[in-house]
Every structure is written in C-alpha cells, then in structure tokens.
Enzyme design. Structure first.
Site, short mmCIF file in Angstrom:
data_model
loop_
_atom_site.label_atom_id
_atom_site.label_comp_id
_atom_site.label_asym_id
_atom_site.label_seq_id
_atom_site.Cartn_x
_atom_site.Cartn_y
_atom_site.Cartn_z
N ASN A 9 38.66 41.25 40.98
CA ASN A 9 38.34 39.86 41.68
C ASN A 9 39.46 38.83 41.34
OD1 ASN A 9 37.07 37.56 42.82
ND2 ASN A 9 35.59 37.42 41.72
N TRP A 10 40.41 38.41 42.31
CA TRP A 10 41.20 37.48 41.95
C TRP A 10 40.98 36.08 42.13
CZ3 TRP A 10 46.35 39.73 44.48
CH2 TRP A 10 46.68 41.00 43.68
N LYS A 11 39.69 35.95 42.43
CA LYS A 11 39.14 34.56 42.79
C LYS A 11 40.21 33.75 43.45
CE LYS A 11 36.73 35.21 38.38
NZ LYS A 11 35.57 34.56 37.50
N HIS A 96 28.59 36.21 44.32
CA HIS A 96 29.32 36.07 43.18
C HIS A 96 28.58 34.80 42.33
CE1 HIS A 96 32.12 35.08 39.98
NE2 HIS A 96 32.51 36.48 40.11
N GLU A 98 29.86 32.47 40.89
CA GLU A 98 30.49 31.12 41.51
C GLU A 98 30.10 30.56 42.67
OE1 GLU A 98 34.51 32.78 40.50
OE2 GLU A 98 33.86 32.69 38.19
N GLU A 168 26.56 41.08 36.32
CA GLU A 168 27.75 40.06 35.84
C GLU A 168 26.70 39.02 34.90
OE1 GLU A 168 31.58 40.57 37.91
OE2 GLU A 168 30.57 38.74 38.93
N GLY A 174 34.51 35.02 32.67
CA GLY A 174 35.51 34.16 32.30
C GLY A 174 35.48 33.35 31.04
N SER A 214 34.40 39.40 31.53
CA SER A 214 35.26 39.67 30.51
C SER A 214 35.80 41.15 30.23
CB SER A 214 34.91 38.75 29.22
OG SER A 214 34.74 37.37 29.62
N GLY A 235 37.83 40.14 36.70
CA GLY A 235 38.37 38.99 37.16
C GLY A 235 39.92 38.64 36.39
N GLY A 236 39.83 38.00 35.19
CA GLY A 236 41.03 37.53 34.54
C GLY A 236 41.80 38.84 34.16
C1 PEP Z 1 34.42 38.04 37.81
O1 PEP Z 1 34.69 37.10 38.46
O2 PEP Z 1 33.58 38.78 38.42
C2 PEP Z 1 34.84 38.24 36.34
C3 PEP Z 1 33.90 39.21 35.81
O3 PEP Z 1 35.59 37.50 35.66
P1 PEP Z 1 36.24 37.98 34.14
O4 PEP Z 1 36.57 39.26 34.03
O5 PEP Z 1 37.28 36.99 34.09
O6 PEP Z 1 35.14 37.56 33.37
#
Ligand code: PEP
Length: 256
Positions: A9-11, A96, A98, A168, A174, A214, A235-236
């Site tokens: 997920n590049w957000k 999500h 966010e 999640e 993040g 993460s 994500g990251g």
């Molecule tokens: C996400 O955005 O779904 C996520 C899990 O981000 P990260 O891996 O950066 O915690």
C-alpha cells in the site's frame, strides 16, 4: 504449500515518475521470474496506469486504495470500480484505518464499498484493527469483530474467495511497532473462527487474512510463519523495491 498474498500500500506516495521507477525496480529485483506468492501493489490512483503498464508482463498485480460506491456521476475527486478495472486492477483496499480516521468512513460505508467491489468482480481487501487503547483495555477482539461483522453481513459465503481481510492493529501502522507473531496469530485465528462460524470451515479457509503494521524483511519470516497469517499488507516497506521483494522471497521460502 501455502499461497501467500504480499500486498503493498503506497498510500499518498509515488506519483507517476516515482511509481515508474519503483515498479520497474521491483520487476528487476525479482528478475521478472515466476513466484508462487501473489504479489500486489496498490499505488495512488494517479499512478495506477503507469504501474499497470510496467507490471503487464510480470506476475505482479495492481490494486486500488479506494473506490466510490457508484459507477459514475457527480462525485468530484472520486473513482469507481469500472474505472480501475479498465486499468487491470484486481484488488481494492477498503476500510483502511487512515480512511476511517481522516475521511470518516464508517463501518456502514466500508460494508457498502466491500459489496460493490466484490459484486463488480474485484477482490476486496477489508482492513480491520483496533487502536491502542482498545488493545490495552482488552477490547481488541470486540472492535475487530464489529468491523468484520459489518463487512461479512454485506456479502455472502459465495464471495469468500474474493474477500481478503487485513488485520492491521492501528498502533502498529507506520509506527515501527509490530504486533508480536503470537498477537497476530491469536487475532487471525479469531477472525478465521468468526468467518467459519458464519460460512463454514471450507469457506473460511478461502479467505486470506493478511497482517499489516510495520511488516518488513526483519520481522516478515516470523509473522508469515504463523498458521493463520496468509500474507501481509505492507506500507512503508513496499515503497522500496529491495525490501518489498525481500518479503516476497521470504514468503516464497516459507510456502515451500
Ligand atoms: C498500511 O498502510 O497498511 C501499513 C501496514 O503501513 P506500514 O507497513 O507502514 O505500517
């Protein structure tokens, strides 16, 4: 043999130029080879076409981060399932944390979107997860169950193969903090049990349950080794071709 789904997920990161670079590096990093894990990148909407073109002859799939519940109309700024399907999108992330937090998406709306995504032939990646206070108070299962219930009630057991649930924990997204493999497994087992109570064991096995929060090469092996962890929503670490491809390789290794 386990069939993992490793989803990135590049957000709101990587516009078309940067997306082109990362996507090309990803294809190169895995030497365009075949891998049995399903690998997916969900770029921001404006970069879907670029990524889709680069992935065209590779095993990588492309997903969207959000869609509207209507096909078209006066909904400024929104995109629809038919639009993303036009770009060969296969999966859509929905709910999500966010989007729940910053865009006020309710369980009701998440359920409606889930149904729309699945009805239109796409796979819905429904995100669920508790905030830190609920984990601390011991209410994490209650929160997740409520989110899950809304999504499950909107679809039927025949949709199981087109449903992915991403657990999640909000406190792990993040933040660099990860759920322990035991915490992840416990919640994933709980989610699978809840699905099997409604739809039966076989259907519950068809639903992939991803862990997100993460996940990175350093912790991927122990998380993916848990029996009910069917992959990751990342994500990251998905923004760097080397770390994302490393996670795919780890999944590949465990699946054998
Ligand atoms: C996400 O955005 O779904 C996520 C899990 O981000 P990260 O891996 O950066 O915690």
């Amino acid at each position: 043999m386990r069939n993992f789904l490793i989803a990135g997920n590049w957000k709101m990161n990587a516009g078309p130029s940067e997306a082109r670079e990362i996507a090309s590096n990803l294809v190169d990093a895995l030497n365009n080879g075949s891998f049995s894990a399903e690998a997916l990148i969900c770029p921001p909407a404006i970069s879907i076409q670029t990524v889709s073109e680069i992935f065209a002859d590779s095993p990588f799939k492309v997903g969207a981060q959000n869609v509207h519940t209507e096909d078209n109309g006066a909904f400024t700024g929104e995109i629809s399932t038919s639009m993303v399907k036009d770009l060969d999108v296969t999966h859509v992330i929905v709910g999500h944390s966010e989007r729940r937090e910053y865009f006020h998406e309710t369980d009701k709306l998440v359920a409606k979107k889930t149904k729309k995504i699945i009805d239109d032939g796409l796979t819905a990646i429904v995100c669920v997860g508790e905030k830190l206070d609920k984990r601390k108070s011991g209410d994490h299962e209650k929160v997740v169950l409520n989110q899950l219930d809304h999504a499950l009630n909107a679809i039927t057991r025949d949709n199981a193969a087109n449903l992915v649930v991403a657990y999640e924990p909000v406190w792990a997204i993040g933040t660099g903090e990860t759920a322990t493999p035991e915490q992840a497994q416990e919640m994933h087992r709980f989610i699978r049990f809840q699905i099997s109570e409604r739809w039966g064991k076989d259907r519950a096995e068809e639903v992939k349950i991803l862990y997100g929060g993460s996940m990175k090469p350093k912790n991927a092996e122990e998380l993916l080794s848990q029996p009910d962890v069917d992959g990751g929503l990342i994500g990251g670490a998905s923004l760097k071709a080397d770390s994302f491809s490393e996670i795919i390789s780890i999944a590949e290794k465990i699946s054998k």
